[in-house]
Design an enzyme around this catalytic site. Structure first.
Site, mmCIF file in Angstrom:
data_model
loop_
_atom_site.group_PDB
_atom_site.id
_atom_site.type_symbol
_atom_site.label_atom_id
_atom_site.label_comp_id
_atom_site.label_asym_id
_atom_site.label_seq_id
_atom_site.Cartn_x
_atom_site.Cartn_y
_atom_site.Cartn_z
ATOM 1 N N ASP A 50 1.132 -0.269 -1.737
ATOM 2 C CA ASP A 50 0.671 0.619 -0.676
ATOM 3 C C ASP A 50 -0.486 1.519 -1.129
ATOM 4 O O ASP A 50 -0.805 2.500 -0.475
ATOM 5 C CB ASP A 50 1.822 1.474 -0.147
ATOM 6 C CG ASP A 50 2.428 2.373 -1.216
ATOM 7 O OD1 ASP A 50 2.190 2.129 -2.410
ATOM 8 O OD2 ASP A 50 3.133 3.328 -0.840
ATOM 9 N N LYS A 100 8.424 12.873 -8.727
ATOM 10 C CA LYS A 100 8.519 13.861 -7.643
ATOM 11 C C LYS A 100 8.951 15.232 -8.178
ATOM 12 O O LYS A 100 10.027 15.749 -7.811
ATOM 13 C CB LYS A 100 9.496 13.394 -6.551
ATOM 14 C CG LYS A 100 9.290 11.960 -6.081
ATOM 15 C CD LYS A 100 8.406 11.864 -4.883
ATOM 16 C CE LYS A 100 7.714 10.537 -4.660
ATOM 17 N NZ LYS A 100 8.342 9.268 -4.831
ATOM 18 N N ASP A 160 -2.641 6.625 -1.694
ATOM 19 C CA ASP A 160 -1.358 5.998 -1.394
ATOM 20 C C ASP A 160 -1.150 6.142 0.114
ATOM 21 O O ASP A 160 -1.070 7.244 0.639
ATOM 22 C CB ASP A 160 -0.250 6.728 -2.174
ATOM 23 C CG ASP A 160 1.147 6.297 -1.753
ATOM 24 O OD1 ASP A 160 1.336 5.863 -0.603
ATOM 25 O OD2 ASP A 160 2.054 6.404 -2.581
HETATM 26 N N1 GDD Z 1 9.843 -5.414 -3.484
HETATM 27 C C1 GDD Z 1 10.180 -4.139 -3.317
HETATM 28 N N2 GDD Z 1 11.506 -3.806 -3.235
HETATM 29 N N3 GDD Z 1 9.213 -3.210 -3.253
HETATM 30 C C2 GDD Z 1 9.580 -1.917 -3.091
HETATM 31 C C3 GDD Z 1 10.920 -1.503 -2.982
HETATM 32 C C4 GDD Z 1 11.937 -2.528 -3.060
HETATM 33 O O1 GDD Z 1 13.150 -2.279 -2.971
HETATM 34 N N4 GDD Z 1 10.956 -0.151 -2.834
HETATM 35 C C5 GDD Z 1 9.666 0.263 -2.848
HETATM 36 N N5 GDD Z 1 8.826 -0.808 -2.995
HETATM 37 C C6 GDD Z 1 7.355 -0.783 -3.086
HETATM 38 C C7 GDD Z 1 6.714 -0.063 -1.927
HETATM 39 O O2 GDD Z 1 6.404 -0.985 -0.895
HETATM 40 C C8 GDD Z 1 5.452 0.516 -2.550
HETATM 41 O O3 GDD Z 1 4.391 -0.415 -2.537
HETATM 42 C C9 GDD Z 1 5.859 0.756 -3.995
HETATM 43 O O4 GDD Z 1 7.024 -0.036 -4.228
HETATM 44 C C10 GDD Z 1 6.158 2.240 -4.304
HETATM 45 O O5 GDD Z 1 7.169 2.698 -3.453
HETATM 46 P P1 GDD Z 1 6.977 3.994 -2.537
HETATM 47 O O6 GDD Z 1 8.223 4.151 -1.756
HETATM 48 O O7 GDD Z 1 5.686 3.918 -1.800
HETATM 49 O O8 GDD Z 1 6.953 5.132 -3.637
HETATM 50 P P2 GDD Z 1 6.146 6.515 -3.615
HETATM 51 O O9 GDD Z 1 4.822 6.373 -3.001
HETATM 52 O O10 GDD Z 1 7.048 7.563 -3.087
HETATM 53 O O11 GDD Z 1 5.977 6.802 -5.210
HETATM 54 C C11 GDD Z 1 5.442 5.800 -6.054
HETATM 55 O O12 GDD Z 1 4.033 5.714 -5.936
HETATM 56 C C12 GDD Z 1 3.305 6.911 -6.343
HETATM 57 C C13 GDD Z 1 1.835 6.609 -6.242
HETATM 58 O O13 GDD Z 1 1.505 6.108 -5.024
HETATM 59 C C14 GDD Z 1 5.824 6.165 -7.506
HETATM 60 O O14 GDD Z 1 5.433 5.067 -8.314
HETATM 61 C C15 GDD Z 1 5.132 7.443 -7.971
HETATM 62 O O15 GDD Z 1 5.422 7.681 -9.330
HETATM 63 C C16 GDD Z 1 3.638 7.297 -7.792
HETATM 64 O O16 GDD Z 1 2.955 8.507 -8.162
HETATM 65 MG MG MG Z 2 3.867 4.958 -1.853
#
Ligand code: GDD
Ligand code: MG
Length: 365
Positions: free
Chosen positions: A109, A160, A219
């Site tokens: 994403d 977070k 993001d």
């Molecule tokens: N296949 C799969 N299965 N993908 C997953 C799953 C799952 O169960 N859960 C989440 N994802 C994918 C999401 O689609 C996304 O592309 C990515 O993993 C990160 O998940 P998010 O839910 O978007 O996390 P976030 O944005 O709160 O936090 C993450 O991204 C930040 C930067 O954008 C973390 O990695 C943070 O540490 C980071 O700063």
């Molecule tokens: Mg994200």
């Protein structure tokens, strides 16, 4: 960079982009009129990646149907989960494809122009088990934040962090290089979080490095950032992009940067842009004003309507003199009746018919 593989985490539920994410996975959201996943695959292809493992779960079939087995000269392998495995579980599950050397892991994403080759070179120089791309942001609380030493080693990884408690303003960009040995740190067969279980452990063992990048980076997690990513990419492309068979009245104005999809029609005296994407088959009436917004395919925007900082779903209809503003999200097939004003982060679920104005944040189910 022969045979470098990339795994893309593409299975999240995108709850903060509901209701638009109820009918399509985030990977297929248009950004500057091109699905998010295409931007990522193109940049991987440019950096010499040849094989991509798509770790899919939520709406897996929609993604597989759209991409097929190959695109942009990349071979695409789908790794499906029976249940969501979080951010590390899917990597473990795809282990058989990832054993032959260092590989890239991307949060699907994220839109960025980080140079993956430079990241790989840096990773090799440092010699750790994993290297995380870092971006400096004003507010780290929505991300994973790190504490670095002078050598680029990550001493602490905090996912977070509470406001004011982050170890620095450098955050995890969701773009990593892993050595195959990282796979041994991930337990099999259950959901595992890279950020909460794996990175803290690697940091503790002194095997985790941070690569500070100054790059375009967003993001696409919340509507506001989705709009920002759209603007940034439109700016990068520049000008007014026009699809085929567009009909624009000669008294309408298109302000750059703006992207107009195929077969769009725009009526007299309407002003479109800047920072606006209109997807294919959208019909815009006379005297409309649309800025800093994203309109999904097939929407109908009636005469004298105005849209600002908002996202309008597929085949939604705005009748006449409708106003949609500030972070509002209008679901697919919604009808906003004559004279309705929607403002202040309102979310309207698919197929609703709205006859009265809504002026405060609310979710209309
Ligand atoms: N296949 C799969 N299965 N993908 C997953 C799953 C799952 O169960 N859960 C989440 N994802 C994918 C999401 O689609 C996304 O592309 C990515 O993993 C990160 O998940 P998010 O839910 O978007 O996390 P976030 O944005 O709160 O936090 C993450 O991204 C930040 C930067 O954008 C973390 O990695 C943070 O540490 C980071 O700063
Ligand atoms: Mg994200």
């Amino acid at each position: 960079m022969n045979s470098l593989k990339a795994l893309i985490l593409a299975g999240g539920f995108a709850t903060r982009l509901r209701p638009l994410s109820c009918t399509r996975p985030k990977m297929l959201f248009p950004v500057a009129n091109k699905p998010l996943i295409d931007w990522t695959l193109e940049s991987l292809s440019r950096c010499g990646v040849e094989t991509v493992v798509m770790a899919v779960n939520y709406m897996a079939e929609a993604i597989a149907r759209y991409l097929g087995p190959t695109k942009y000269n990349l071979g695409i392998i789908y790794s499906r989960e029976e249940r969501p495995l979080d951010t590390a579980g899917p990597i473990k599950r795809a282990e058989e494809h990832l054993r032959d050397g260092p590989f890239l892991v991307l949060n699907g994403d994220v839109i960025s122009d980080v140079d993956y080759r430079e990241l790989l070179n840096y990773h090799r120089r440092k010699g750790g088990l994993a290297t995380i791309t870092l971006i400096e942001v004003p507010d780290p609380s929505r991300y994973g934040a790190v504490e670095l030493d002078g050598e680029g080693r990550i001493l602490r990884f905090v996912e977070k962090p509470e406001p004011g408690r982050a170890p620095s303003n450098y955050i995890n960009a969701g773009i990593y290089i892993f050595e195959p040995d990282v796979l041994d740190y991930i337990p099999a067969g259950r959901p595992v979080s890279t950020e909460r279980e794996i990175f803290p452990k690697l940091a503790e063992e002194g095997l985790l490095y941070g690569y500070r990048a100054s790059a375009l980076w967003v993001d696409i997690g919340v509507p506001e950032d989705y709009l920002r990513a759209n603007s940034l990419l439109l700016e990068r492309i520049g000008g007014v992009q026009m699809g085929e068979d567009v009909e624009v009245d000669e008294t309408a104005k298109l302000l750059p940067p703006t992207s107009i999809g195929k077969r769009v029609r725009i009526g007299g005296d309407s002003v479109i842009g800047p920072n606006t994407s209109i997807a294919e088959d959208v019909i815009i009436g006379r005297g409309c004003r649309i800025e800093n917004s994203i309109i999904f395919p097939g929407a109908i925007i009636g005469d004298h309507s105005s849209i600002k900082n908002a996202i309008i779903g597929e085949n939604a209809t705005l009748e006449r003199w409708v106003k949609v503003e500030t972070g509002s999200l209008i679901g697919d097939y919604v009808t906003l009746c004559d004279g309705v004003t929607i403002t202040g982060g309102v979310t309207i679920c698919p197929s609703k018919r709205v006859e009265e104005s809504i002026l405060e944040p609310r979710r209309v189910m």
